[in-house]
Design an enzyme around this catalytic site. Structure first.
Site, PDB file in Angstrom:
ATOM      1  N   HIS A 169       0.815  -1.207   0.000  1.00  0.00           N
ATOM      2  CA  HIS A 169       0.000   0.000   0.000  1.00  0.00           C
ATOM      3  C   HIS A 169       0.856   1.267   0.000  1.00  0.00           C
ATOM      4  CE1 HIS A 169      -3.376   2.532   1.883  1.00  0.00           C
ATOM      5  NE2 HIS A 169      -3.862   2.081   0.736  1.00  0.00           N
ATOM      6  N   LYS A 171       3.236   4.505  -0.947  1.00  0.00           N
ATOM      7  CA  LYS A 171       3.256   5.519  -1.999  1.00  0.00           C
ATOM      8  C   LYS A 171       4.527   6.348  -1.857  1.00  0.00           C
ATOM      9  CE  LYS A 171      -1.414   4.812  -1.500  1.00  0.00           C
ATOM     10  NZ  LYS A 171      -2.168   4.302  -0.356  1.00  0.00           N
ATOM     11  N   ASP A 176      16.285  11.890  -8.287  1.00  0.00           N
ATOM     12  CA  ASP A 176      17.731  12.119  -8.142  1.00  0.00           C
ATOM     13  C   ASP A 176      18.219  11.926  -6.711  1.00  0.00           C
ATOM     14  OD1 ASP A 176      18.101  12.518 -10.817  1.00  0.00           O
ATOM     15  OD2 ASP A 176      18.115  14.705 -10.723  1.00  0.00           O
ATOM     16  N   HIS A 414      -9.399  10.712   2.316  1.00  0.00           N
ATOM     17  CA  HIS A 414      -8.386   9.692   2.064  1.00  0.00           C
ATOM     18  C   HIS A 414      -7.072  10.005   2.776  1.00  0.00           C
ATOM     19  CE1 HIS A 414      -5.777   6.975  -0.419  1.00  0.00           C
ATOM     20  NE2 HIS A 414      -6.851   6.215  -0.342  1.00  0.00           N
ATOM     21  N   LYS A 416      -4.248  10.293   5.598  1.00  0.00           N
ATOM     22  CA  LYS A 416      -3.849   9.520   6.779  1.00  0.00           C
ATOM     23  C   LYS A 416      -2.848  10.357   7.565  1.00  0.00           C
ATOM     24  CE  LYS A 416      -4.247   6.459   3.062  1.00  0.00           C
ATOM     25  NZ  LYS A 416      -5.610   6.107   3.112  1.00  0.00           N
ATOM     26  N   ASP A 421       0.333  16.734  20.147  1.00  0.00           N
ATOM     27  CA  ASP A 421       0.715  17.891  20.964  1.00  0.00           C
ATOM     28  C   ASP A 421       1.128  19.094  20.121  1.00  0.00           C
ATOM     29  OD1 ASP A 421       0.159  16.507  23.273  1.00  0.00           O
ATOM     30  OD2 ASP A 421       2.227  15.878  23.618  1.00  0.00           O
TER      31      ASP A 421
END
Length: 519
Positions: A169, A171, A176, A414, A416, A421
């Site tokens: 999952h 991404k 470079d 979508h 996450k 704090d």
């Protein structure tokens, strides 16, 4: 995705073994950042002091996509690209063409793609891989029925379901060895405000600095893992190489793949397009210390669904960071199924006086209604613990046009994210659900920067306060109410917002069929 895999698990069958691969012969490593490249020089010149990493949040999908394209256009040595899903739509094809153009300039392109959503696309990816300097590998590939969609390929792998149930999952986009994009977005129209009927509210971060070598090492660990197979070892085509190249050219050319619309001048946080900074040779970023981590690529095959968390897992590391909270935790998770273990963790936070705020999808905005039913079992217990719950409303998103420009499309959460704090943040691919914990692999970063935390809170608050309903227990404690503001008037709903009777019935009927540990 989880529904199809889980329903198929009750069946049995046979599967063809995957081919044997000489791993040593195909191993390769990331190319480190160097001031010999333009991107390397800009990253180095922008660094205020050694040991720091710089971040720019990208809540606006159009800016996030353009950043990837700009990095592909300006790369001189290498592009390392890792995704769960690249769709065969205008966004996915434009993205692949930008990578191809970089390869034609002599840039080494390594694309690692999870195999779940590649059904019927072997010719497109084989055409991409036929270009010089391009390598494509599939994570945990399906052996058979490769021209079928998800259901067909799963049906052909019934004897191997325990393996194919596990997905990558992650991404990640690295240019470079000097600049990266991390976060929650896949590569498809709906992640970049190009969907006609629905779009995802998500967030990525542009990254430079001290964490880049670690990001490169994590990519290499997946690229050289036993679960990563060269595309040509599992995919076949009736087309020869010239025909595959012509197919790719036709699919990604202007007839089938129009150029994205021009960007607006600034995003919701006030940032101009990243190209402006790259052209100027200096990056305007928020700086801090950070560390990155990813599940071991063997994690899903070594563990069991719903089993104990591995200490090397992303979920374990995120919960460790959250457990250090002294005052407040703010979380955004589109799929939020705490389970008994998560509820115990949340109670411990509340027992210490930590305020906990969670933004997730409503039944009306989620693209995974079955996962929502898993979450809904815990709503009343969480509210009873004093946790502030907010659910994104598809109708309220449509009315909130200024920040995200959604217009009439359906908005789905979508992103996450965690903010601890108001100084420590998490950005990555991990959901707060059992699938992220023990079934799939994930990637993320923990960032110690009050400036990054402040901007994340601002982004979450746009959705929480303007596009969501706040939940509360009814006065008699026998149910839930959804609260919102319509102009100067408070709105109180007693049924799931933005849903039909049939959607609610469907979710209720399907919920007993799926084990919670598979959600």
């Amino acid at each position: 995705m989880g529904l199809l895999l889980c329903l198929s698990a009750v069946l049995s069958g046979c599967a063809t073994p995957l081919p044997a691969i000489d791993r040593e012969a195909i191993a390769s490593s990331a190319i480190e950042a160097s001031t010999e490249t333009t991107l390397g020089r800009i990253a180095q010149d922008s660094l205020p002091e050694a040991g720091l990493s710089g971040f720019r949040l990208m809540p606006l999908g159009t800016f996030s996509f353009d950043t990837r394209i700009q990095l592909a256009k300006r790369a001189e040595k290498t592009l390392d690209v890792q995704y769960y899903h690249i769709e065969n739509d205008e966004t996915g094809r434009w993205f692949l063409r930008a990578l191809r153009d970089a390869a034609n300039r002599g840039v080494r392109v390594r694309l690692l793609l999870d195999d779940l959503y590649t059904g019927g696309l072997d010719d497109l990816f084989l055409g991409f891989a036929s270009h010089p300097n391009v390598q494509v590998r599939l994570f945990n590939p399906f052996c058979c029925a490769r021209q079928s969609g998800q259901a067909g390929r799963i049906a052909a792998s019934l004897g191997d379901l325990k393996r194919v149930n596990h997905r990558m999952h992650n991404k990640l986009f690295v240019a470079d060895g000097a600049m990266a994009v991390i976060g929650g977005r896949n590569v498809a129209n709906e992640y970049y405000l190009r969907g006609t009927s629905e779009n995802f509210i998500d967030l990525d971060a542009f990254v430079v600095g001290n964490v880049l070598p670690a990001i490169g090492a994590l990519f290499d660990r997946y690229w050289n893992s036993l679960a990563a197979y060269p595309l040509e070892s599992v995919a076949r085509s009736r087309l020869d190489k010239p025909a595959l190249l012509a197919h790719f050219e036709h699919q990604t050319g202007p007839t089938n793949t129009p150029e994205p619309d021009p960007l607006v001048s600034n995003d919701v946080l006030g940032y101009a397009p990243i190209a402006d900074d790259l052209d100027a040779g200096r990056l305007g970023l928020n700086w801090g210390t950070a560390y990155v981590f990813a599940d071991h690529p063997d994690k899903p095959f070594d563990g069991e669904a719903g089993g104990e968390l591995m200490e090397t897992s992303v979920t374990y590391n995120v919960l460790e960071a959250v457990s250090l909270a002294k005052r407040e935790v703010v979380a955004s998770s589109p799929y939020f199924v705490p389970g008994p273990r998560g509820m115990k963790f949340l109670r411990q936070l509340r027992d210490r006086g930590v305020k906990v705020t969670v933004l997730t999808n409503s039944l009306g905005s989620t693209d995974e209604p079955i996962v929502h039913t898993g979450y809904s079992r815990y709503r009343e217990p969480m509210l009873a613990e004093g946790i502030d719950l907010y659910e994104l409303s598809s109708s309220r998103v449509k009315g909130n046009k200024r920040p995200f420009l959604f217009g009439s499309s359906l908005g789905r959460l979508h992103a996450k994210l965690f903010v601890i704090d108001r100084k420590t943040s998490f950005i990555g691919s991990m959901n707060l659900d059992p699938r992220s914990a023990t079934i799939n692999t994930e990637f993320g970063a923990v960032i110690d920067s009050p400036e990054v935390a402040r901007e994340l809170i601002r982004v979450i608050d746009i959705d929480r306060l303007q596009s969501a309903y706040r939940l509360r227990l009814t006065k008699n404690g026998g149910g839930i109410e959804w609260l919102g503001i319509d102009g100067d008037k408070e709105v109180v709903l007693t049924t799931e917002p933005d849903t039909s009777f049939w959607l609610r019935l469907k979710a209720w009927l399907l919920s007993p069929l799926i084990p919670e540990e598979q959600l």
